[in-house]
Design a protein around this motif. Structure first.
Motif, mmCIF file in Angstrom:
data_model
loop_
_atom_site.group_PDB
_atom_site.id
_atom_site.type_symbol
_atom_site.label_atom_id
_atom_site.label_comp_id
_atom_site.label_asym_id
_atom_site.label_seq_id
_atom_site.Cartn_x
_atom_site.Cartn_y
_atom_site.Cartn_z
ATOM 1 N N ALA A 62 130.015 135.157 59.377
ATOM 2 C CA ALA A 62 129.547 134.010 60.166
ATOM 3 C C ALA A 62 130.348 133.897 61.449
ATOM 4 C CB ALA A 62 129.667 132.718 59.358
ATOM 5 N N ASN A 63 129.649 133.523 62.503
ATOM 6 C CA ASN A 63 130.280 133.227 63.786
ATOM 7 C C ASN A 63 129.960 131.776 64.117
ATOM 8 O OD1 ASN A 63 131.206 132.985 66.397
ATOM 9 N ND2 ASN A 63 129.556 134.219 67.298
ATOM 10 N N THR A 64 130.890 130.889 63.790
ATOM 11 C CA THR A 64 130.639 129.461 63.976
ATOM 12 C C THR A 64 131.448 128.864 65.117
ATOM 13 O OG1 THR A 64 132.315 128.923 62.296
ATOM 14 C CG2 THR A 64 130.026 129.152 61.551
ATOM 15 N N LYS A 65 132.167 129.696 65.864
ATOM 16 C CA LYS A 65 132.949 129.186 66.988
ATOM 17 C C LYS A 65 132.066 128.947 68.219
ATOM 18 C CE LYS A 65 136.677 129.467 64.572
ATOM 19 N NZ LYS A 65 137.252 128.215 63.996
ATOM 20 N N SER A 66 131.011 129.723 68.330
ATOM 21 C CA SER A 66 130.088 129.595 69.453
ATOM 22 C C SER A 66 129.140 128.424 69.232
ATOM 23 C CB SER A 66 129.285 130.890 69.614
ATOM 24 O OG SER A 66 128.192 130.704 70.480
ATOM 25 N N ARG A 67 128.657 127.828 70.316
ATOM 26 C CA ARG A 67 127.621 126.799 70.178
ATOM 27 C C ARG A 67 126.300 127.421 69.736
ATOM 28 N NH1 ARG A 67 127.601 121.888 71.669
ATOM 29 N NH2 ARG A 67 125.495 121.950 72.546
ATOM 30 N N ALA A 68 126.147 128.713 69.984
ATOM 31 C CA ALA A 68 124.985 129.432 69.447
ATOM 32 C C ALA A 68 125.433 130.131 68.164
ATOM 33 C CB ALA A 68 124.456 130.425 70.467
ATOM 34 N N ALA A 69 125.869 129.344 67.184
ATOM 35 C CA ALA A 69 126.451 129.877 65.951
ATOM 36 C C ALA A 69 125.415 130.647 65.129
ATOM 37 C CB ALA A 69 127.039 128.746 65.120
ATOM 38 N N THR A 70 125.896 131.660 64.424
ATOM 39 C CA THR A 70 125.021 132.481 63.589
ATOM 40 C C THR A 70 125.732 132.845 62.290
ATOM 41 O OG1 THR A 70 125.795 134.520 64.645
ATOM 42 C CG2 THR A 70 123.797 133.504 65.548
ATOM 43 N N ALA A 71 124.944 133.303 61.336
ATOM 44 C CA ALA A 71 125.473 133.842 60.086
ATOM 45 C C ALA A 71 124.685 135.090 59.731
ATOM 46 C CB ALA A 71 125.379 132.814 58.969
ATOM 47 N N GLU A 72 125.371 136.068 59.174
ATOM 48 C CA GLU A 72 124.722 137.307 58.745
ATOM 49 C C GLU A 72 124.362 137.191 57.272
ATOM 50 O OE1 GLU A 72 123.891 139.766 60.872
ATOM 51 O OE2 GLU A 72 124.647 138.375 62.374
ATOM 52 N N LEU A 73 123.080 137.410 56.978
ATOM 53 C CA LEU A 73 122.563 137.222 55.623
ATOM 54 C C LEU A 73 122.154 138.559 55.022
ATOM 55 C CD1 LEU A 73 121.745 134.998 53.543
ATOM 56 C CD2 LEU A 73 119.446 135.084 54.544
ATOM 57 N N ASP A 74 122.688 138.844 53.843
ATOM 58 C CA ASP A 74 122.300 140.039 53.079
ATOM 59 C C ASP A 74 121.177 139.644 52.133
ATOM 60 O OD1 ASP A 74 122.085 142.299 51.504
ATOM 61 O OD2 ASP A 74 123.919 141.881 50.364
ATOM 62 N N THR A 75 119.976 140.110 52.420
ATOM 63 C CA THR A 75 118.816 139.728 51.600
ATOM 64 C C THR A 75 118.407 140.804 50.606
ATOM 65 O OG1 THR A 75 117.176 140.585 53.176
ATOM 66 C CG2 THR A 75 117.939 138.306 53.487
ATOM 67 N N ASP A 76 118.984 142.011 50.724
ATOM 68 C CA ASP A 76 118.562 143.095 49.825
ATOM 69 C C ASP A 76 119.667 143.584 48.894
ATOM 70 O OD1 ASP A 76 120.180 144.456 51.589
ATOM 71 O OD2 ASP A 76 118.543 145.591 52.528
ATOM 72 N N GLY A 77 120.810 142.884 48.908
ATOM 73 C CA GLY A 77 121.852 143.171 47.932
ATOM 74 C C GLY A 77 122.715 144.374 48.207
ATOM 75 N N ASP A 78 122.683 144.914 49.430
ATOM 76 C CA ASP A 78 123.506 146.095 49.703
ATOM 77 C C ASP A 78 124.846 145.740 50.328
ATOM 78 O OD1 ASP A 78 122.853 145.351 52.265
ATOM 79 O OD2 ASP A 78 121.998 147.286 52.865
ATOM 80 N N GLY A 79 125.139 144.447 50.453
ATOM 81 C CA GLY A 79 126.409 144.007 50.992
ATOM 82 C C GLY A 79 126.465 143.956 52.501
ATOM 83 N N GLN A 80 125.379 144.335 53.164
ATOM 84 C CA GLN A 80 125.318 144.336 54.621
ATOM 85 C C GLN A 80 124.340 143.270 55.109
ATOM 86 O OE1 GLN A 80 127.363 146.488 56.383
ATOM 87 N NE2 GLN A 80 128.129 146.995 54.336
ATOM 88 N N GLY A 81 124.699 142.637 56.218
ATOM 89 C CA GLY A 81 123.789 141.645 56.778
ATOM 90 C C GLY A 81 122.575 142.298 57.407
ATOM 91 N N ASP A 82 121.407 141.924 56.958
ATOM 92 C CA ASP A 82 120.178 142.487 57.525
ATOM 93 C C ASP A 82 119.335 141.435 58.240
ATOM 94 O OD1 ASP A 82 118.274 141.438 55.244
ATOM 95 O OD2 ASP A 82 119.875 142.510 54.215
ATOM 96 N N VAL A 83 119.774 140.197 58.194
ATOM 97 C CA VAL A 83 119.110 139.098 58.889
ATOM 98 C C VAL A 83 120.179 138.237 59.544
ATOM 99 C CG1 VAL A 83 117.766 136.976 58.629
ATOM 100 C CG2 VAL A 83 117.099 139.023 57.365
ATOM 101 N N THR A 84 119.993 137.903 60.816
ATOM 102 C CA THR A 84 120.894 136.976 61.496
ATOM 103 C C THR A 84 120.261 135.596 61.501
ATOM 104 O OG1 THR A 84 121.784 138.711 62.925
ATOM 105 C CG2 THR A 84 122.092 136.441 63.655
ATOM 106 N N LEU A 85 120.953 134.631 60.903
ATOM 107 C CA LEU A 85 120.471 133.250 60.876
ATOM 108 C C LEU A 85 121.021 132.485 62.068
ATOM 109 C CD1 LEU A 85 121.053 132.134 57.154
ATOM 110 C CD2 LEU A 85 118.921 132.935 58.187
ATOM 111 N N GLN A 86 120.178 131.821 62.790
ATOM 112 C CA GLN A 86 120.640 130.919 63.840
ATOM 113 C C GLN A 86 121.081 129.599 63.205
ATOM 114 O OE1 GLN A 86 119.273 131.231 67.892
ATOM 115 N NE2 GLN A 86 117.197 131.613 67.124
ATOM 116 N N LEU A 87 122.262 129.126 63.591
ATOM 117 C CA LEU A 87 122.800 127.875 63.057
ATOM 118 C C LEU A 87 122.909 126.783 64.112
ATOM 119 C CD1 LEU A 87 125.687 129.270 60.793
ATOM 120 C CD2 LEU A 87 123.337 128.694 60.130
ATOM 121 N N GLY A 88 122.887 127.161 65.397
ATOM 122 C CA GLY A 88 122.942 126.163 66.454
ATOM 123 C C GLY A 88 124.344 125.589 66.635
#
Length: 213
Positions: A104-130
């Motif tokens: 997760a990168n929550t220091k930026s005002r355009a904060a994001t989190a990396e989501l692993d949706t297929d169980g391989d331990g790697q983020g394959d989707v970037t979630l916008q958090l604002g």
């Protein structure tokens, strides 16, 4: 007094020449514009009435959409996505997804989190958090919101901003900014793709953490 009457009439005409007459139709148009809610306000009103119900009814499982994209973006777009312009525009996909946050990168005002949706331990989707939400994906996935409904590009852009603001205020504002890594989360949201190999930048409209926020 009678001798001065022509002079008074002439003076009146000169004065009138400096006035600007406004047509009745123009006055009516101005009054209507003043009473008409702004594009942003109209979009805000749509949020609970139409936007959230649309996502609830139309979002497809991310795994299904991603498998479809692997077989051809345009074919998957025709089946799972939406774009207002028939040719050349990017596809927008409303999806439901779940997985584990691996970074997760929550220091930026355009904060994001990396989501692993297929169980391989790697983020394959970037979630916008604002709070800054990039793009116009929410607006662009909605078939009941069209550029032709607005007076100009500025109003149309205001609609996208209003939807992004609603996403942040209703779904993302209370997302914890600390200790996100390792948390499991279920998301309903939308992403835009220009190419099949582009990484998914998902704009959430609902977020549910396993075990609560």
């Amino acid at each position: 007094m009678a001798r001065h009457l022509p002079f008074l009439v002439l003076a009146g005409l000169v004065a009138l020449g400096g006035c600007k007459f406004v047509e009745t139709a123009e006055l009516a148009a101005r009054a209507e514009a003043a009473q008409k809610p702004s594009a942003g306000a109209s979009a805000t009103a749509l949020w609970s009435q139409r936007v959230l119900p649309y996502f609830a009814e139309s979002a497809h499982p991310l795994t299904e959409v991603r498998n479809g994209i692997a077989g051809g973006l345009d074919e998957a777009g025709g089946r799972f996505g939406y774009r207002e312009v028939p040719e050349g525009a990017p596809w927008n996909f409303a999806v439901v997804a779940s997985g584990t946050i691996v970074a997760a990168n929550t220091k930026s005002r355009a904060a994001t989190a990396e989501l692993d949706t297929d169980g391989d331990g790697q983020g394959d989707v970037t979630l916008q958090l604002g709070p800054v939400i990039k793009g116009t994906a929410i607006r662009d996935v909605l078939p009941f919101v069209s550029f032709t409904q607005y007076s100009n590009q500025i109003e149309y852009a205001d609609v996208a901003k209003a939807f992004n603001t609603q996403a942040y205020e209703t779904a993302l504002k209370d997302v914890p900014r600390e200790a996100l890594t390792g948390r499991r989360v279920a998301v309903t949201g939308v992403f835009t793709l220009r190419g099949a190999s582009d990484k998914i930048l998902l704009t959430p409209v609902t977020v549910v953490f396993e075990g609560g926020a």
